[in-house]
Every structure is written in structure tokens, then in C-alpha cells.
Design an enzyme around this catalytic site. Structure first.
Site, short mmCIF file in Angstrom:
data_model
loop_
_atom_site.label_atom_id
_atom_site.label_comp_id
_atom_site.label_asym_id
_atom_site.label_seq_id
_atom_site.Cartn_x
_atom_site.Cartn_y
_atom_site.Cartn_z
NE ARG A 224 -2.29 12.06 -7.62
CZ ARG A 224 -2.91 10.95 -8.04
NH1 ARG A 224 -2.33 9.78 -7.91
NH2 ARG A 224 -4.10 11.02 -8.58
CG HIS A 272 0.31 7.78 -12.20
ND1 HIS A 272 0.22 9.07 -11.77
CD2 HIS A 272 -0.80 7.16 -11.71
CE1 HIS A 272 -0.89 9.24 -11.05
NE2 HIS A 272 -1.52 8.08 -11.00
P1 NDP Z 1 -9.21 8.00 0.50
O1 NDP Z 1 -9.73 9.40 0.40
O2 NDP Z 1 -10.17 6.88 0.68
O3 NDP Z 1 -8.15 7.91 1.68
C1 NDP Z 1 -7.20 8.89 1.95
C2 NDP Z 1 -6.49 8.53 3.25
O4 NDP Z 1 -5.47 9.50 3.48
C3 NDP Z 1 -7.42 8.57 4.47
O5 NDP Z 1 -7.13 7.52 5.35
C4 NDP Z 1 -7.07 9.92 5.13
O6 NDP Z 1 -7.27 9.95 6.52
C5 NDP Z 1 -5.60 9.98 4.81
N1 NDP Z 1 -5.12 11.36 4.90
C6 NDP Z 1 -5.41 12.40 4.10
N2 NDP Z 1 -4.81 13.52 4.52
C7 NDP Z 1 -4.12 13.17 5.61
C8 NDP Z 1 -3.29 13.89 6.52
N3 NDP Z 1 -3.05 15.20 6.38
N4 NDP Z 1 -2.73 13.23 7.54
C9 NDP Z 1 -2.98 11.90 7.71
N5 NDP Z 1 -3.75 11.16 6.89
C10 NDP Z 1 -4.31 11.80 5.86
O7 NDP Z 1 -8.35 7.78 -0.82
P2 NDP Z 1 -8.02 6.41 -1.59
O8 NDP Z 1 -7.56 5.40 -0.61
O9 NDP Z 1 -9.17 6.06 -2.46
O10 NDP Z 1 -6.82 6.88 -2.53
C11 NDP Z 1 -5.62 7.38 -1.98
C12 NDP Z 1 -4.74 8.02 -3.03
O11 NDP Z 1 -4.12 7.02 -3.85
C13 NDP Z 1 -5.45 8.89 -4.07
O12 NDP Z 1 -5.75 10.17 -3.55
C14 NDP Z 1 -4.42 8.97 -5.18
O13 NDP Z 1 -3.54 10.05 -4.94
C15 NDP Z 1 -3.66 7.65 -5.04
N6 NDP Z 1 -3.90 6.75 -6.18
C16 NDP Z 1 -2.84 6.42 -6.98
C17 NDP Z 1 -3.02 5.55 -8.04
C18 NDP Z 1 -1.85 5.13 -8.87
O14 NDP Z 1 -2.03 4.44 -9.88
N7 NDP Z 1 -0.63 5.43 -8.47
C19 NDP Z 1 -4.32 4.98 -8.37
C20 NDP Z 1 -5.37 5.37 -7.45
C21 NDP Z 1 -5.13 6.23 -6.40
P3 NDP Z 1 -8.76 9.81 7.17
O15 NDP Z 1 -9.17 8.38 6.90
O16 NDP Z 1 -8.56 10.07 8.61
O17 NDP Z 1 -9.63 10.81 6.45
C1 OXD Z 2 -5.18 8.11 -9.59
C2 OXD Z 2 -5.88 7.06 -10.29
O1 OXD Z 2 -5.79 8.85 -8.83
O2 OXD Z 2 -5.35 6.55 -11.30
O3 OXD Z 2 -3.95 8.18 -9.76
O4 OXD Z 2 -7.00 6.71 -9.87
#
Ligand code: NDP
Ligand code: OXD
Length: 309
Positions: A224, A272
Site C-alpha cells: 500500500r 495499482h
Molecule cells: P496477509 O494478511 O496474508 O499478510 C499480511 C502480512 O503482514 C502478515 O505476514 C502480517 O504479519 C504482516 N503484518 C501486518 N501488520 C504488521 C506489523 N505491524 N508489523 C509486522 N508485520 C505486519 O495479507 P496478503 O499477503 O494477502 O496481502 C498483503 C497486502 O498486499 C494486502 O493487504 C494489500 O494491501 C496488498 N495487495 C496489493 C495488491 C496490488 O495490486 N498492489 C494486490 C493484492 C494485495 P503476521 O503474519 O505476523 O500476522
Molecule cells: C488489493 C487487491 O488489495 O487488488 O490491492 O487485491
């Protein structure tokens, strides 16, 4: 049983066909033609207008069309007791891993420099280093980060990950929490950001944390935009502390026309699109969840709204 769909207008038709194929028994209501709000059981949405979901009195679950749920968390009237499920589906995961691998290889192989040389009509070799000498750090070792980390390992990069809780992923060095962050950053020659936007992660990459990266490190942000303080990143790019960046997400989207990122020579940017939910595989995942829930089993990938992901 009825499902309300509110997604992106352009791809609405593909979703309708995919949902009808996977669950012909499901009555699909496409926003804004929602019919009787009391008859809607489930919602599958991206950026619903604030208050839309609060007006559905019998809603059992909200499925986010994206992995991120910030487009829902920003609704002040989001029903507090209805579970929110983030998108986990193989099409989205594969797309993100492709983007991350492509971007890491791009920086590893000095493509920003070669592009500049091409524009200057300069024919000059840059000494290549092996993948074993390029340490990649993946911030966020969730569904997407873990898949990308596994693929990066297969190229021979030393891969580390940072998350809130420690992980044991074969071959991946795990760092966790605030105490693990400086050491993690200090060994990330290419930093991949795949964190969600939460109260704890917004602004996490700022002048102080960027300074902890090795000099000349590259950044790939497909998590993000608000994870990074953009003015701090620009300053670090301008003075060479950060060698290059691939940016797919921004604090303000669409990226304003006057943003210096558009024509920064050390930046590659995309609108994005690092990954997209694929209607066919996503419809299969949502329908499986609905069937599981209707059979009395718990939903998977439910968001902890207090934590923000
Ligand atoms: P998950 O919920 O599976 O994973 C999130 C990860 O972030 C976990 O490992 C979590 O740690 C870690 N995390 C969250 N908060 C913290 C913190 N404060 N400190 C350290 N680690 C933290 O999400 P996804 O992998 O499915 O997706 C990740 C992100 O990718 C989405 O939220 C979205 O913003 C982005 N995204 C972007 C897209 C794009 O096209 N650009 C498309 C899809 C997603 P823990 O494992 O310990 O809980
Ligand atoms: C996002 C997605 O979260 O496209 O950005 O899944």
C-alpha cells in the site's frame, strides 16, 4: 440465497458469468440494482459506498474483492458484527508473485541503469553480481509474501522476511516485530513491501527506517502507498541512498499529475496493477466459503478489524 456484487463496472460481466458458473443456485444482485435489502445474505464488494452494507439487515458475511480491506475499513458505518473476509485466491497470489519476481530481477539486473544508457545511446557493461550476493527482504510474510519469498529463493537469492509474528518457512530467515526491524532492513539489498495498510504500518518506511537499508538498496512497493512517507523516499532517491524503486501503490491514487514520481529517473511505476483478483478462480473461492459457512463451518481468512488486516 442472494449475493450482492459491487465491483468494478468494467469487469462486472466476467464476475456475473463466473459466479453463475460456480453457483447457479445463488441469486446475484448487482449494485445499484439491489432489490429488497432484507433478502441479501452475502456481499462481494470493492469500495462500496459508505452506508451500503449497513443497510443490509440480514447480511451474514462481507467478502472483499481485494486482499486489502482498507476500502471497507474506511466506511464509518461498516456493520461491526458481520465478518469481513479478505480475498485469498490462486489467481491473485500468482499475479503478485509474478510482479515481485519481475521487479526484483529488474533491479538485480540493473535495468534502470540500462534504460538510462539506452536513452543516452551509451553501450556500456555493468558488472553483474550473482543472486547469492543480492539479499532480498520481504516485508509482510502473509499469503502473498510467503508465495513470493518461495519463488525468489528458487532464483538463488538469500531471502528474509519480516512480519508481526515469527515464521518458520524453509530457507527464509525470519525477523519479527519492532525489535527485528533494524536488522531486517540492514540486510535487505532489495526490499519488497507486501504489508497491509494499518494504524501500525502507515508511514513505517520513513527517513529513519529508509536510512537503515544498505546504501543503494532498491524498493519494490506493491503493498500500500501509505506504508512509505513519499517525501522521504524522494529525498533518499535524489541523494542515492535508495538506488531505485518500483512503485505500484501510492498514498493518493490515481497518482496526481504533478507527482515527481512520474518522471523520476530511478522510479518505475505502475497504476495499482501488481496483481488482480481473477473472477473465475475468485468466484470458486467465494462460493466454497459460502457453502462451508452454510454447512455450519467457520469462514477462512476473516479479518481482525481491530488489528486492521
Ligand atoms: P496477509 O494478511 O496474508 O499478510 C499480511 C502480512 O503482514 C502478515 O505476514 C502480517 O504479519 C504482516 N503484518 C501486518 N501488520 C504488521 C506489523 N505491524 N508489523 C509486522 N508485520 C505486519 O495479507 P496478503 O499477503 O494477502 O496481502 C498483503 C497486502 O498486499 C494486502 O493487504 C494489500 O494491501 C496488498 N495487495 C496489493 C495488491 C496490488 O495490486 N498492489 C494486490 C493484492 C494485495 P503476521 O503474519 O505476523 O500476522
Ligand atoms: C488489493 C487487491 O488489495 O487488488 O490491492 O487485491
Amino acid at each position: 440465497m442472494a449475493l450482492l456484487f459491487k465491483g468494478d463496472i468494467d469487469r462486472g460481466g466476467s464476475w456475473e458469468r463466473a459466479l453463475a458458473r460456480h453457483a447457479p443456485e445463488l441469486e446475484l444482485r448487482s449494485w445499484p440494482e439491489i432489490g429488497d435489502p432484507a433478502g441479501i445474505d452475502y456481499a462481494l464488494v470493492w469500495a462500496p459506498p459508505p452506508g451500503l452494507l449497513a443497510g443490509l439487515p440480514n447480511l451474514k458475511a462481507i467478502f472483499s474483492i481485494g486482499a486489502g480491506i482498507d476500502h471497507l475499513a474506511s466506511d464509518p458505518e461498516l456493520p461491526p458484527t458481520v465478518p469481513v473476509v479478505r480475498m485469498v485466491e490462486p489467481g491473485l497470489t500468482t499475479g503478485m508473485t509474478e510482479f515481485v519476481v519481475m521487479s526484483v530481477l529488474y533491479h538485480h539486473r540493473f535495468m534502470l541503469d540500462y534504460l538510462a544508457q539506452q536513452r543516452a545511446r551509451a553501450w556500456r557493461e555493468i558488472s553483474q553480481i550473482g543472486p547469492q550476493e543480492r539479499r532480498v527482504g520481504v516485508m509482510g510474510l502473509g499469503v502473498l509474501g510467503q508465495d513470493a519469498a518461495r519463488r525468489l529463493l528458487s532464483f538463488g537469492f538469500p531471502v528474509a522476511g519480516w512480519s508481526r509474528s515469527p515464521k518458520s518457512l524453509p530457507g527464509v530467515t525470519s525477523f519479527a516485530g519492532a525489535e527485528g526491524l533494524p536488522a531486517f532492513l540492514g540486510q535487505s539489498d532489495i526490499l519488497v513491501c507486501l504489508l497491509p495498510s494499518t494504524a501500525e504500518t502507515r508511514g513505517l518506511l520513513n527517513a529513519g527506517t529508509l536510512a537503515a537499508l544498505p546504501r543503494g538498496a532498491a524498493i519494490v512497493n506493491s503493498g500500500r502507498g501509505d506504508l512509505i512517507v513519499e517525501s522521504d523516499l524522494l529525498a533518499a532517491l535524489d541523494d542515492g541512498r535508495i538506488g531505485g524503486a518500483t512503485l505500484d501503490v501510492f498514498a493518493e491514487e490515481p497518482l496526481p499529475a504533478e507527482s515527481p514520481f512520474w518522471d523520476h529517473p530511478r522510479v518505475v511505476l505502475t497504476p495499482h496493477v501488481a496483481s488482480m483478483t481473477i473472477p473465475d478462480s475468485a468466484a470458486a473461492a467465494v462460493v466454497a466459503q459460502v457453502r462451508r459457512f452454510e454447512a455450519g463451518q467457520p469462514l477462512e481468512h476473516v479479518v481482525d478489524m481491530a488489528r486492521g488486516y
